[in-house]
Design an enzyme around this catalytic site. Structure first.
Site, PDB file in Angstrom:
ATOM      1  N   GLY A  33      47.061 -30.536 -79.318  1.00 19.73           N
ATOM      2  CA  GLY A  33      45.991 -29.567 -79.107  1.00 19.73           C
ATOM      3  C   GLY A  33      46.175 -28.842 -77.791  1.00 19.73           C
ATOM      4  O   GLY A  33      45.456 -27.908 -77.463  1.00 19.73           O
ATOM      5  N   ASP A  52      52.373 -37.225 -82.199  1.00 21.79           N
ATOM      6  CA  ASP A  52      51.292 -36.720 -81.380  1.00 21.79           C
ATOM      7  C   ASP A  52      51.844 -36.655 -79.960  1.00 21.79           C
ATOM      8  O   ASP A  52      52.680 -37.468 -79.599  1.00 21.79           O
ATOM      9  CB  ASP A  52      50.121 -37.698 -81.485  1.00 21.79           C
ATOM     10  CG  ASP A  52      49.075 -37.476 -80.431  1.00 21.79           C
ATOM     11  OD1 ASP A  52      48.572 -36.348 -80.358  1.00 21.79           O
ATOM     12  OD2 ASP A  52      48.771 -38.422 -79.697  1.00 21.79           O
ATOM     13  N   LYS A  82      45.265 -30.459 -87.732  1.00 24.16           N
ATOM     14  CA  LYS A  82      46.484 -31.263 -87.596  1.00 24.16           C
ATOM     15  C   LYS A  82      46.993 -31.716 -88.959  1.00 24.16           C
ATOM     16  O   LYS A  82      48.183 -31.697 -89.241  1.00 24.16           O
ATOM     17  CB  LYS A  82      46.222 -32.480 -86.704  1.00 24.16           C
ATOM     18  CG  LYS A  82      46.107 -32.130 -85.229  1.00 24.16           C
ATOM     19  CD  LYS A  82      45.983 -33.361 -84.350  1.00 24.16           C
ATOM     20  CE  LYS A  82      46.077 -32.966 -82.878  1.00 24.16           C
ATOM     21  NZ  LYS A  82      45.933 -34.101 -81.963  1.00 24.16           N
TER      22      LYS A  82
HETATM   23  P1  ADP Z   1      46.196 -33.916 -78.168  1.00 21.75           P
HETATM   24  O1  ADP Z   1      46.575 -33.297 -79.459  1.00 21.75           O
HETATM   25  O2  ADP Z   1      47.207 -33.601 -77.109  1.00 21.75           O
HETATM   26  O3  ADP Z   1      45.884 -35.358 -78.266  1.00 21.75           O
HETATM   27  P2  ADP Z   1      43.444 -32.938 -78.329  1.00 21.75           P
HETATM   28  O4  ADP Z   1      43.542 -32.273 -79.658  1.00 21.75           O
HETATM   29  O5  ADP Z   1      42.645 -34.177 -78.264  1.00 21.75           O
HETATM   30  O6  ADP Z   1      44.876 -33.148 -77.649  1.00 21.75           O
HETATM   31  O7  ADP Z   1      42.842 -31.914 -77.303  1.00 21.75           O
HETATM   32  C1  ADP Z   1      43.398 -30.646 -77.133  1.00 21.75           C
HETATM   33  C2  ADP Z   1      43.017 -30.003 -75.830  1.00 21.75           C
HETATM   34  O8  ADP Z   1      41.588 -29.897 -75.746  1.00 21.75           O
HETATM   35  C3  ADP Z   1      43.424 -30.787 -74.628  1.00 21.75           C
HETATM   36  O9  ADP Z   1      44.729 -30.514 -74.241  1.00 21.75           O
HETATM   37  C4  ADP Z   1      42.398 -30.328 -73.602  1.00 21.75           C
HETATM   38  O10 ADP Z   1      42.793 -29.115 -73.057  1.00 21.75           O
HETATM   39  C5  ADP Z   1      41.162 -30.108 -74.414  1.00 21.75           C
HETATM   40  N1  ADP Z   1      40.251 -31.260 -74.394  1.00 21.75           N
HETATM   41  C6  ADP Z   1      39.933 -32.083 -75.416  1.00 21.75           C
HETATM   42  N2  ADP Z   1      39.059 -33.030 -75.038  1.00 21.75           N
HETATM   43  C7  ADP Z   1      38.817 -32.807 -73.728  1.00 21.75           C
HETATM   44  C8  ADP Z   1      38.002 -33.439 -72.744  1.00 21.75           C
HETATM   45  N3  ADP Z   1      37.242 -34.503 -73.027  1.00 21.75           N
HETATM   46  N4  ADP Z   1      38.007 -32.942 -71.501  1.00 21.75           N
HETATM   47  C9  ADP Z   1      38.762 -31.873 -71.213  1.00 21.75           C
HETATM   48  N5  ADP Z   1      39.541 -31.234 -72.071  1.00 21.75           N
HETATM   49  C10 ADP Z   1      39.574 -31.667 -73.315  1.00 21.75           C
HETATM   50 MG    MG Z   2      46.369 -37.992 -78.724  1.00 19.93          MG
END
Ligand code: ADP
Ligand code: MG
Length: 697
Positions: A538, A373, A565
């Site tokens: 994400g 991740d 994922k």
């Molecule tokens: P990762 O796979 O990097 O852990 P996530 O799948 O949780 O990321 O989220 C993907 C994208 O969605 C983030 O990069 C962000 O742009 C957006 N995002 C998710 N949750 C939030 C939030 N609470 N506030 C702002 N943006 C968010």
């Molecule tokens: Mg994460």
């Protein structure tokens, strides 16, 4: 030692009839501290020992060897009395354990031992009273003596292997300085309740999990996290019971007690790991079952052979039969795997690697694809706001010149964007949310309360603030919800969070995360081991590719929605890869479960820990390499032990059965068979113990 014998209640072990002993500061009763049985074997060994010598001196065969001649009329009766005492007093632990095995319908080692000595004893009694002849008293007596000694020594060794749990329990100091109404009193640690204030003086152990209320210090947390550097602690920081306070003095508020504390949780995980059986255990169990019958067959067959086919007398045949049964006891086989898993789980824990399921660790050495991740795993997940871009032109109905006044107010508008975003993010768990909240605090902004909060997993979040509808999230979310201004051009220098207020994007917050220093090394080490790497996020393609390039990651999966994922993991698995997933978040849980080996990092969220087979205490991707190395080391120990435990029978059983006797006169007497059998068990245990000193890297 029998880690699978764990009960919440005191009582007797269903396997060997021994009393169960308390295992931790909580109420668990278990078998790991087999202290009672160990002492019992020792006692019985020393009490019977003089009588064993007596029986030997009185036995005609020994006298012959020693050129002695002691004889008196009732010598047979005396041998019977002493032999009977040794048989019952020394044999009791074996009879009890055999009964346990039989009532579990799982005859094994103890059944064989009990069977062998019983056969020998009955034969001797018959020889004393029914048909005058040579008895086997001295053989049976020495056999029992060697068995008692072997079990005692083996339990001592096994105790060395399991001691780590007790070591962990001992980390917790028995008393704490409770602060109450300005007075300091010393109370027992287990009497502390949540909310109590406790004083920790320099050099003392932290008694319990809590939060620093006052004071500043650094703490050595290596016993829990494996991190050797002392960690600085100030007001608001969490501290863990059992860790060592260095130079400062701290007042802490108790936050967790009893089974909820970190140490108790770790002990629970270790116990679970020790109870979870690797697949190779089934192989060992099957082999032990086979050996059980091999032993019986070898015994019966050699008896028949030496009575009827190569007649050598019933006494000789009986001795050989007993030796064959004894030497084939699959005892070493029973110990081969559990001793290794016990040491592995404690060795892992010492290095900050908690193994929840041995099967996971067992496969870990075959991993050829590790998926990480991104946020919070490869990167620190500590987002800092680097820029706020305003959508002024849209506000001003696309006039191409920005009026001076608006420029003047820009700071104010920026802060407003942060403020609205922060109030929504206050309810989100995402690491990005924390970054925005921190920025609001830094600017001294008041964060209004949000209502109607809604989360868009992997995209963003929304709610009502000050009567306005607010949504924060990525571009895709803005587009999806049809907001105006999502097409605002933003240079992609960091993670971007769009802030919509009442239907229009008012600004974009740019945040920057940092790559962990250890990530690069971890990826490099994995590549050296011939393991491919992937990153799953994400976040946008631009950011993901930037990070991927810097870390030299083989495959980058960007803009993956949480629900998707798991499909990326499946995709890699379908390409015949053995896949490990490393993650920390709630949205990583399904992928952790799907992967062959799920690795939760930084003791992540509870959900992630639940779904993983291996939990890393620190936020250090290099520990993934360590876990794989632990898997290799564990496996080779298991294989060595299995080969030894089964292999020695190839020579021992035929020798004991007398195959070398006709041509070479070599015979394995029962007591030597017992010695050999015990030695092979002890070798297995010591071989496992060597793993304790292994270095993981
Ligand atoms: P990762 O796979 O990097 O852990 P996530 O799948 O949780 O990321 O989220 C993907 C994208 O969605 C983030 O990069 C962000 O742009 C957006 N995002 C998710 N949750 C939030 C939030 N609470 N506030 C702002 N943006 C968010
Ligand atoms: Mg994460």
């Amino acid at each position: 030692m029998d880690p699978d014998v764990i009960s919440e209640m005191p009582g007797k072990c269903p396997k060997c009839g021994m009393d169960l002993v308390a295992m931790d500061a909580g109420n668990h009763q278990g078998h790991e501290d087999h202290g009672g049985a160990e002492q019992d074997f020792r006692k019985r060994f020393f009490i019977t020992l003089p009588f064993v010598f007596l029986v030997m001196i009185l036995s005609p065969n020994i006298q012959k060897w020693l050129h002695l001649s002691i004889n008196f009329p009732s010598i047979g009766l005396l041998l019977f009395v002493i032999g009977t005492f040794i048989f019952f007093f020394g044999g009791i632990p074996f009879f009890k354990a055999a009964r346990g095995e039989l009532s579990n319908k799982n005859p094994g080692m103890m059944t064989l031992v009990a069977f062998a000595i019983t056969v020998g004893y009955i034969f001797s009694v018959a020889a004393t009273f029914l048909f005058p002849g040579e008895s086997l008293y001295w053989e049976i007596s020495t056999l029992i003596s060697v068995f008692l000694l072997g079990h005692w020594l083996e339990m001592r060794a096994v105790r060395g292997a399991t001691g780590a749990l007790a070591e962990l329990a001992n980390l917790i100091p028995p008393s704490a300085h409770l602060i109450k109404n300005g007075n300091i009193t010393d109370v027992k640690t287990d009497q502390l309740i949540k909310g109590d204030l406790v004083l920790v003086k320099p050099g003392e152990k932290i008694p319990i999990d809590g939060v620093v209320i006052n004071g500043e210090s650094s703490i050595n947390e290596s016993m829990v996290t494996g991190e050797s550097r002392p960690i600085g602690k100030i007001k608001g920081d969490k501290v863990i019971g059992g860790t060592i306070n260095q130079d400062g003095s701290l007042t802490i508020e108790v936050s967790k007690t009893g089974a909820d504390t970190a140490i108790s949780q770790i002990m629970k995980l270790i116990r679970e790991a020790q109870a979870s059986k690797p697949n190779v255990q089934h192989l060992a169990d099957r082999a032990a079952n086979v050996l059980f019958f091999v032993a019986i067959i070898a015994g019966v067959a050699s008896f028949i052979t030496w009575v009827f086919i190569l007649p050598n007398g019933v006494v000789f045949a009986m001795t050989v039969a007993v030796a064959a049964i004894v030497v084939a006891c699959p005892h070493a086989l029973g110990l081969a795997i559990p001793t290794v898993t016990t040491i592995t789980s404690t060795l892992g824990a010492r290095n900050g690697i908690l193994i929840k399921d041995m099967k996971g660790l067992e496969i870990a050495r075959k991993i050829n694809y590790v998926v990480f991740d991104k946020t919070g795993t490869l990167t620190k997940g500590e987002f800092g706001v680097t820029d706020v871009i305003l959508n002024l032109f849209q506000d001003l109905k696309k006039t191409d010149k920005m009026p001076k006044q608006v420029r003047h107010d820009k700071e104010w508008i920026k802060n407003d964007v942060i403020r609205f975003a922060a109030s929504v993010e206050a309810h989100s768990q995402h690491l990005i949310a924390q970054g925005i909240i921190n920025e609001a605090k830094k600017q001294g902004l008041e964060i209004p309360e949000v209502s109607d909060f809604k989360s868009f997993p992997g995209k963003g979040a929304g709610g009502k603030v000050d009567g306005k509808k607010v949504t924060v999230g990525n571009k895709a979310l803005m587009q999806e919800l049809g907001f105006k201004g999502y097409d605002l051009s933003v240079e992609n220098t960091g993670t971007t969070v769009y802030v919509e207020i009442d239907g229009e994007v008012k600004g974009v917050i740019v945040l920057q995360d940092q790559i962990r220093e250890e990530s690069k090394q971890a990826i490099q080490r994995l590549h050296e081991m011939g393991i491919k790497t992937a990153m799953l996020t994400g976040d946008t393609k631009d950011i993901a590719e930037k990070v991927g390039k810097e870390l030299k990651i083989d495959t980058v999966f960007a803009q993956v929605l949480p629900g998707d994922k798991v499909n990326k993991i499946k995709q890699l698995q379908n390409e015949r890869n053995i896949v490990a997933m490393v993650g920390d978040g709630i949205n990583d849980a399904p992928s952790l479960t799907q992967a062959h080996v799920g690795i939760a990092i930084g003791a992540g969220t509870d959900v992630a820990v639940e779904s993983a087979e291996i939990v890393l205490m620190k936020n250090d991707p290099l520990d993934v390499v360590k876990a794989i190395s632990l898997s290799h080391k564990t496996n080779s120990k298991m294989v060595q032990n299995l080969i030894w435990a089964t292999g020695y029978n190839v020579f021992a059983i035929p020798t004991a059965a007398g195959i070398l006797y006709p041509s070479f006169g070599i015979l394995l007497r029962p007591e030597w068979a017992a010695l050999l059998m015990s030695a092979s068990s002890i070798i297995v245990v010591f071989n496992a113990l060597l793993l304790r000193r292994a270095k993981l890297d």
